[in-house]
Design a protein around this motif. Structure first.
Motif, PDB file in Angstrom:
ATOM      1  N   UNK A 358     -16.183  24.113   6.701  1.00 34.06           N
ATOM      2  CA  UNK A 358     -17.522  23.540   6.752  1.00 34.06           C
ATOM      3  C   UNK A 358     -17.444  22.040   6.517  1.00 34.06           C
ATOM      4  N   UNK A 359     -18.517  21.359   6.859  1.00 31.83           N
ATOM      5  CA  UNK A 359     -18.579  19.898   6.754  1.00 31.83           C
ATOM      6  C   UNK A 359     -19.707  19.502   5.817  1.00 31.83           C
ATOM      7  N   UNK A 360     -19.444  18.497   4.981  1.00 35.41           N
ATOM      8  CA  UNK A 360     -20.468  17.938   4.107  1.00 35.41           C
ATOM      9  C   UNK A 360     -20.657  16.466   4.482  1.00 35.41           C
ATOM     10  N   UNK A 361     -21.883  16.063   4.862  1.00 36.04           N
ATOM     11  CA  UNK A 361     -22.106  14.684   5.307  1.00 36.04           C
ATOM     12  C   UNK A 361     -21.925  13.673   4.179  1.00 36.04           C
ATOM     13  N   UNK A 362     -21.811  12.400   4.528  1.00 33.55           N
ATOM     14  CA  UNK A 362     -21.709  11.350   3.506  1.00 33.55           C
ATOM     15  C   UNK A 362     -23.014  11.186   2.752  1.00 33.55           C
ATOM     16  N   UNK A 363     -22.893  10.545   1.605  1.00 30.63           N
ATOM     17  CA  UNK A 363     -24.069  10.266   0.793  1.00 30.63           C
ATOM     18  C   UNK A 363     -24.747   8.981   1.256  1.00 30.63           C
ATOM     19  N   UNK A 394     -15.658  20.596  13.250  1.00 32.53           N
ATOM     20  CA  UNK A 394     -16.160  20.205  11.930  1.00 32.53           C
ATOM     21  C   UNK A 394     -16.083  18.701  11.711  1.00 32.53           C
ATOM     22  N   UNK A 395     -15.047  18.074  12.255  1.00 36.65           N
ATOM     23  CA  UNK A 395     -14.835  16.648  12.043  1.00 36.65           C
ATOM     24  C   UNK A 395     -15.355  15.814  13.193  1.00 36.65           C
ATOM     25  N   UNK A 396     -14.472  15.013  13.768  1.00 33.86           N
ATOM     26  CA  UNK A 396     -14.846  14.126  14.870  1.00 33.86           C
ATOM     27  C   UNK A 396     -14.319  14.704  16.172  1.00 33.86           C
ATOM     28  N   UNK A 397     -15.152  14.725  17.249  1.00 35.00           N
ATOM     29  CA  UNK A 397     -16.501  14.162  17.398  1.00 35.00           C
ATOM     30  C   UNK A 397     -17.634  15.167  17.162  1.00 35.00           C
ATOM     31  N   UNK A 398     -17.375  16.182  16.337  1.00 35.17           N
ATOM     32  CA  UNK A 398     -18.376  17.206  16.077  1.00 35.17           C
ATOM     33  C   UNK A 398     -19.322  16.828  14.956  1.00 35.17           C
ATOM     34  N   UNK A 399     -19.324  17.627  13.898  1.00 41.68           N
ATOM     35  CA  UNK A 399     -20.303  17.427  12.831  1.00 41.68           C
ATOM     36  C   UNK A 399     -20.198  16.042  12.188  1.00 41.68           C
ATOM     37  N   UNK A 403     -23.546  14.026  12.052  1.00 39.77           N
ATOM     38  CA  UNK A 403     -24.218  13.979  10.746  1.00 39.77           C
ATOM     39  C   UNK A 403     -24.067  12.622  10.075  1.00 39.77           C
ATOM     40  N   UNK A 404     -22.872  12.040  10.142  1.00 41.55           N
ATOM     41  CA  UNK A 404     -22.683  10.733   9.535  1.00 41.55           C
ATOM     42  C   UNK A 404     -23.472   9.660  10.275  1.00 41.55           C
ATOM     43  N   UNK A 431     -21.509  20.523  17.982  1.00 43.36           N
ATOM     44  CA  UNK A 431     -20.131  20.686  17.539  1.00 43.36           C
ATOM     45  C   UNK A 431     -19.340  21.565  18.498  1.00 43.36           C
ATOM     46  N   UNK A 432     -19.979  22.601  19.030  1.00 45.59           N
ATOM     47  CA  UNK A 432     -19.296  23.449  20.004  1.00 45.59           C
ATOM     48  C   UNK A 432     -19.097  22.682  21.322  1.00 45.59           C
ATOM     49  N   UNK A 433     -20.084  21.868  21.690  1.00 39.27           N
ATOM     50  CA  UNK A 433     -19.915  21.001  22.860  1.00 39.27           C
ATOM     51  C   UNK A 433     -18.760  20.016  22.627  1.00 39.27           C
ATOM     52  N   UNK A 434     -18.606  19.526  21.395  1.00 39.90           N
ATOM     53  CA  UNK A 434     -17.528  18.585  21.089  1.00 39.90           C
ATOM     54  C   UNK A 434     -16.162  19.221  21.339  1.00 39.90           C
ATOM     55  N   UNK A 435     -16.024  20.507  21.023  1.00 41.41           N
ATOM     56  CA  UNK A 435     -14.773  21.201  21.322  1.00 41.41           C
ATOM     57  C   UNK A 435     -14.514  21.199  22.834  1.00 41.41           C
TER      58      UNK A 435
END
Length: 577
Positions: A358-363, A394-399, A403-404, A431-435
């Motif tokens: 899972x991914x947690x966005x920046x603060x 989960x990472x780049x270029x997905x969530x 999100x960031x 995110x699935x499109x990013x894959x």
């Protein structure tokens, strides 16, 4: 609009009063829901907790309703392109407040219990995102540890009110949470890692050390007491049936998608996706290991040491390198990536929860970077065939990008939009499109990794048929490979995930339990991807050789997370010639 940065005024108040109202709501949210504020990356009293009790929920619902009235009382929005962000902020806030109040009216807070995403998990996860590098941070952690028993009591009060009024979850979810609670109360508890982390921070001296140690024991005892309540009091009243039925399912699915679906059409489409992906995988398996069956090839990719990362450190290094390369290669070519977004962290999640990534966005202000968390369970070797596609999801270029970027766009998005709004259909669809995009761009350099991407798509396609099929109690099609013509049940779902989607058995159990406890969320991946790909195809047909892929990406994620119906309007209106 190929770039994300736009020349608009930073003075939101001068453009539309919605921005000031949004700021005020976020401050109220941070004060009343500090645990969720920490999770969202909003400054708050880091030592405090939400009041999850029925009276606390009712009080917060009253506050939300008051903001809803104030939103409706704002003067009409201005027209014209220069006021588009104000209109966006109004619609997003209206949708957000409507959803919160709809949840309250339907008593969702009284049955907020499942194996993956409920207040129960937040009671522990919030500590992952707290400051462990300063004395002030450890003061907040100590305060939260001390207050955790009261937070558990307030949460239990709502569950008890749900039990008293018959608004309860299924027994399967209760069993899963009891197991997680026992884990956190036991000898392998995450909380037992805190004293050593406190000491390592250089802040672990004197009374502070004793407070943390005492707080850890309070936290473990609180989870043990919650497990006891769930087992002895709640479980006997829990529902035997897993399915939530069509009315609740469609209501929750609309919340996750921001669009309504025809469940029968979507169920049939999900099966068509399953068949198409399985055919692709069978062809590719023949290239990887000629003469072998698809299960035999998957077994090879799962067990061959040469195709696995050996140990967590090597796995995290490989995943981090993937992120850095993708960011460096695609910046300015397919995306415009603001500087704060170019840093992403990859970590292992503490054990004891649901499996997966899972991914947690920046603060706010990017003090806390965007982070991909992996929960691998007992894995010691990490098959890379299935992890490369997860890294891009989960990472780049997905969530991470989506999100960031939303956090970064303070020149156009309201503060509520930036930190409190995530539409699952948009987020998971992107995110699935990013894959798929990374496959099209050549970043799956081995057929192993392409098969892993297809295996991920297959799991998401099975999510559509399992989620709808189980909750609406639909029959399995007559031409299905397993249990044709039978009604769906949990054991059959596990068998499909294990034998047909190739998930390890432990993971298949975790996934099937997740779908049953989080109705409507599992379909958001493929349904969201379906919408994004349809939009791309529409614009390609409309513009022909003039189609700009980079501009399309900016349109899809450049207005923040929105519902899928809203996304269609934004992309097609912005793209009109």
């Amino acid at each position: 609009m190929a770039a994300y940065a736009v020349a608009v005024s930073q003075d939101h108040d001068a453009r539309d009063p919605i921005f000031a109202l949004s700021d005020e709501f976020v401050e109220a949210f941070a004060a009343r829901c500090p645990a969720h504020a920490t999770l969202a990356g909003i400054p708050c009293d880091e030592g405090a907790w939400n009041d999850w009790s029925p009276s606390g929920a009712a009080s917060w619902a009253s506050t939300v309703a008051s903001f809803q009235e104030r939103l409706r009382s704002l003067p009409p929005p201005r027209s014209g392109a220069e006021a588009r962000w104000g209109r966006l902020a109004r619609r997003v806030m209206a949708d957000y407040l409507d959803e919160r109040l709809d949840d309250f009216r339907h008593g969702e807070h009284l049955r907020d219990l499942n194996n993956i995403e409920s207040a129960f998990q937040h009671l522990r996860m919030v500590f992952d995102l707290m400051d462990v590098h300063s004395a002030a941070g450890w003061e907040a952690i100590a305060s939260r540890l001390e207050g955790l028993p009261r937070a558990c009591d307030s949460y239990r009060a709502s569950l008890e009110e749900g039990r008293r009024t018959g608004q309860v979850v299924a027994r399967r979810q209760v069993f899963a949470v009891i197991e997680q609670a026992r884990y956190q109360a036991g000898d392998a508890s995450f909380f037992l890692t805190l004293p050593a982390a406190h000491e390592a921070s250089g802040c672990g001296a004197g009374a502070g050390r004793a407070r943390v140690a005492d707080g850890v024991e309070r936290a473990r005892a609180a989870f043990g007491a919650l497990a006891g309540y769930l087992e002895q009091t709640y479980l006997p009243s829990a529902r035997a049936a897993d399915a939530v039925g069509e009315e609740r399912y469609l209501r929750l699915a609309r919340r996750f998608l921001g669009a309504s679906i025809d469940p029968i059409e979507t169920y049939a489409w999900g099966w068509s996706e399953v068949h198409a992906i399985e055919a692709q995988m069978a062809r590719l398996a023949g290239e990887i290991l000629p003469g072998a069956s698809l299960p035999e090839v998957i077994e090879l990719l799962m067990t061959d040491p040469a195709r696995c990362a050996q140990g967590a450190d090597e796995f995290l290094r490989i995943m981090s390198e993937r992120q850095r390369k993708a960011l460096a290669d695609l910046d300015g070519v397919h995306f415009d990536i603001p500087a704060p977004i170019r840093h992403i962290e990859v970590k292992l999640a503490p054990p004891g929860g649901a499996l997966g990534a899972y991914y947690v966005p920046p603060s706010d202000g990017f003090k806390r970077p965007g982070t991909v968390w992996y929960a691998p369970g007992a894995k010691q070797a990490f098959p890379l065939y299935e992890e490369i596609t997860t890294a891009y999801h989960e990472g780049f270029p997905g969530h991470h990008l989506q999100c960031a970027l939303q956090v970064h766009l303070d020149d156009r998005l309201s503060r509520l939009h930036r930190f409190l709004v995530t539409n699952s259909g948009h987020a998971e669809g992107w995110a699935l499109y990013a894959e798929q995009l990374m496959y099209e761009l050549g970043y799956f350099e081995r057929p192993d990794y392409v098969l892993g991407m297809l295996a991920g798509k297959l799991t998401r396609a099975y999510r559509v048929v399992l989620d709808i099929g189980m909750h609406l109690e639909l029959p399995i099609p007559r031409d299905a490979p397993l249990h044709a013509g039978e009604p769906w049940r949990y054991e059959i779902a596990v068998e499909y995930l294990h034998r047909r989607a190739f998930l390890p058995l432990e993971h298949a159990h975790s996934e099937a339990t997740r779908y049953l406890g989080w109705p409507g969320q599992a379909i958001s991946y493929k349904v969201g991807e379906r919408v994004v790909l349809e939009l791309r195809d529409t614009l390609r047909r409309r513009h022909g050789e003039a189609f700009d892929l980079k501009a399309f990406h900016a349109r899809v994620i450049g207005s923040g997370s929105v519902g899928l119906d809203h996304l269609r309007e934004i992309v097609l209106d912005d793209a009109a010639p």
